[in-house]
Every structure is written in C-alpha cells, then in structure tokens.
Design an enzyme around this catalytic site. Structure first.
Site, PDB file in Angstrom:
ATOM      1  N   TYR A   1       7.487   3.588  -7.699  1.00 42.89           N
ATOM      2  CA  TYR A   1       6.946   3.126  -6.613  1.00 42.89           C
ATOM      3  C   TYR A   1       7.053   1.776  -6.617  1.00 42.89           C
ATOM      4  O   TYR A   1       7.769   1.283  -5.947  1.00 42.89           O
ATOM      5  CB  TYR A   1       5.948   3.261  -6.442  1.00 42.89           C
TER       6      TYR A   1
ATOM      7  N   LYS B   1       9.860  -0.371  -3.414  1.00 40.70           N
ATOM      8  CA  LYS B   1       9.433  -1.779  -2.943  1.00 40.70           C
ATOM      9  C   LYS B   1       9.587  -2.591  -2.980  1.00 40.70           C
ATOM     10  O   LYS B   1      10.620  -3.595  -2.167  1.00 40.70           O
ATOM     11  CB  LYS B   1       7.658  -1.584  -2.887  1.00 40.70           C
TER      12      LYS B   1
ATOM     13  N   SER C   1       4.000  -3.709  -0.018  1.00 42.86           N
ATOM     14  CA  SER C   1       2.745  -4.466  -0.798  1.00 42.86           C
ATOM     15  C   SER C   1       2.942  -5.284  -1.473  1.00 42.86           C
ATOM     16  O   SER C   1       4.406  -5.597  -1.620  1.00 42.86           O
ATOM     17  CB  SER C   1       2.587  -2.634  -1.869  1.00 42.86           C
TER      18      SER C   1
END
Length: 350
Positions: free
Chosen positions: A162, A166, A149
């Site tokens: 999150y 990542k 991402s």
C-alpha cells in the site's frame, strides 16, 4: 444504473466521478458532492455498496450513476468513463480513491498479492487519470483529485504494498502536473494527503497478523476527508492538501528526521496497528480478489468500527483549506507588529 429525474444536459451541478465509491472515504465523498447538487458517477466492484451509495447520493440531492468496474482493468475503466460521458454529457471532476491492501510483513506477501495491490491502488489511479484526461483535455477543463495519504511520503511497517502504491501515485501525479503546466492546459490535478480514517478499510485488508488491523491514532471520520476532497475539486490549482494535524506532523518530521522515524516505527508500528485483544486476524471477507460485499450481501457504509474514538474535525483541516487567509493574516500581524515596534522606537528616541 440509478438515475434521478433530471437529464444529462441539465445545468445543475458538476459531473463528478468517484472511484472506490461503495464504502469508506469514497462513499462519504460521494455524499458530500451530492449535497452540492452534483451528478455523481459511482465506480467500484461491490454491488450492495454501490446500490446503497446511489441511494445516499439521491437522498443528499444529487443524481447517481452506478458503474461496476475493476479499476485494475484499463479498458474497463475507459469504458466506464465513456458511460459517464454518455449519461451526463461531460466529466468535470474525477476522484481517484479505490484501493486494495495486505496487512503483513513484506516477506509474508506473495508476488501475486503484491502485484494485485499495486494494480488496484496505483495503476487504478493511472488508468482513471488517463480515462479522465481523454474527456477533459478536448474541453480544456476539469479537475482530477488523487486521494493520497501521509503514507505517500512516509512508509510504515506491515503496509509495504500500500505504501509503495501511494508513493508511486505521488511521483506520477507530480510528473503529470508538470506536463499539464508545460502545455498551458486548464485541466488541473491535485492530491489530498489523508491521516488515519475510520473506514471499513481495516475489515477489508487481507490480514496475516495475529491481531485485528486498526489505524494508528489519532483517527478521523471519513467526512473530514470528504470535505477536503470536495474543496480540492473546486480549487485544483493547489498542488496538495494535508488533512489532519497528524498528517502535517508526520510529513514535517519525515522531512527533518526520517531515520528517527524509521527507528520509532520499528519499535511501535507493529503494536500500534493491531488490536491486541482481537486475536486471529480481522475475520473479514477481504477485498483483494473480489469485492468485500460480493457473496455476503452486506453494505459496509462509510464508517468503520472506530466511531468511539474518531474525530469529526481538526484545526489543520481548516488551515489546509484556508491557507491564503492564514498567510494574509500572518502578514497582517507581522505588519502590525512592525508598525508598533517602529512607533516604540520613535518614542524612545523622542
């Protein structure tokens, strides 16, 4: 287990493993691989979503194998990989995509919740990669695709667990890539950095904010991400793919002016990630501790609730897949320009 007519040693297509395959980007990617005639192993926890994903794969022309697994369980992931190898004979491509999330300020996330997000979203990739390598390294071939991402480079408010996961995947993948290059292995690993995507993710995250969770515009359809993942699986020498103009803009801006983005996101990031008209959190079942479709018997599919604004494509998607052509075109244009300039100079001196 759901199987189509041909057997595990058939020569048609590759054997592809997709984690988080029951919905969202994983579901769209599974369909895209199946459309090539690939055999697709679908790994996730949700039973309804997995069964529907298997139907999708078969309708698209692929062969489906369903394996229910929690990606945070290292031994379960190893066992799942062995089931795939036993059924299909080998593993050619492994796509790490599973996630969990909490949508809240860091101070409102409990230690157990933060740990769970990390175990699924980061360690799930580590365990998946280890299981894939166990089958790929002896054959000295295969490609591992890490679905990342823009948040692998640029953290945003309300998604600290999150974003942390990542970022960790990014560092882990770079380290592994160097090791594979050092050993001269033909096993490849690559990463696909995604923009905001219209998936059920925003129904699944545990939400402690007053508004309903939403992606930051612009939003792209999951099929855009799926096309990039399929392309990356076939071109694993490339270290990274950026999908969407917003991803490219974010990563470039963060490299040039990260402090500016800190202040910008502090002002806008809270409101941009919530629907002000939808009070009371997301109202969904969440997928942190159990699959979102578990007791509800509901298949969420690949798309979220943002079809009305989500885009089906973007020029950056084509540029990312065709970087070589773009570079050659720019060099050719530069050569033509230089020749024209030289000609004009000669005429001027004649």
């Amino acid at each position: 287990m759901v199987r189509a007519p041909w057997g595990p040693q058939a020569g048609k297509g590759r054997t592809v493993v997709v984690t988080g395959a029951s919905g969202g980007v994983g579901r769209a990617a599974a369909r895209a691989f199946a459309a090539r005639g690939d055999r697709v192993a679908l790994l996730a926890r949700g039973r309804e979503g997995l069964a529907a994903a298997a139907d999708d794969v078969q309708r698209a022309g692929g062969e489906a194998l369903v394996v229910s697994v929690d990606m945070a369980d290292a031994q379960a992931v190893e066992d799942a990989a062995q089931k795939v190898a036993d059924a299909f004979g080998r593993i050619d491509v492994w796509v790490n995509n599973a996630f969990a999330g909490v949508f809240a300020p860091f101070t409102d996330i409990t230690p157990d919740e933060f740990r769970r997000v990390t175990e699924v979203t980061y360690l799930g990739y580590v365990f998946g990669t280890r299981a894939a390598l166990r089958h790929m390294l002896p054959r000295n071939r295969g490609t591992i695709v890490q679905v990342g991402s823009a948040l692998a480079y640029r953290g945003v408010p309300l998604q600290s667990a999150y974003c942390g996961a990542k970022h960790a995947i990014q560092g882990f993948n770079e380290s592994l890539r160097c090791e594979l290059l050092h050993s001269g292995s033909r096993v490849r690993t690559t990463m696909v950095q995604l923009p905001a995507v219209n998936t059920p993710q925003f129904e699944w995250v545990l939400n402690r904010m007053p508004g309903r969770a939403r992606p930051v515009a612009p939003v792209y359809q999951p099929e855009v991400a799926a096309r990039a993942i399929v392309h990356a699986a076939g071109h694993g020498r490339r270290r990274e793919y950026w999908v969407g103009g917003s991803t490219a803009a974010t990563l470039v801006a963060n490299a040039v002016a990260p402090a500016f983005l800190d202040r910008y996101l502090a002002r806008s990031g809270f409101d941009a990630q919530q629907e002000a008209s939808a009070a009371g959190g997301n109202g969904g079942p969440g997928n942190l501790w159990s699959p979102a479709d578990g007791p509800h018997g509901h298949d969420f599919g690949a798309h979220g609730r943002f079809d009305g604004e989500a885009m089906d494509g973007d020029p950056q998607e084509w540029v990312s897949r065709n970087r070589g052509r773009v570079g050659a075109g720019l060099l050719a244009a530069a050569g033509v320009g230089a020749a024209v300039t030289a000609g004009l100079r000669r005429r001027g001196h004649g």
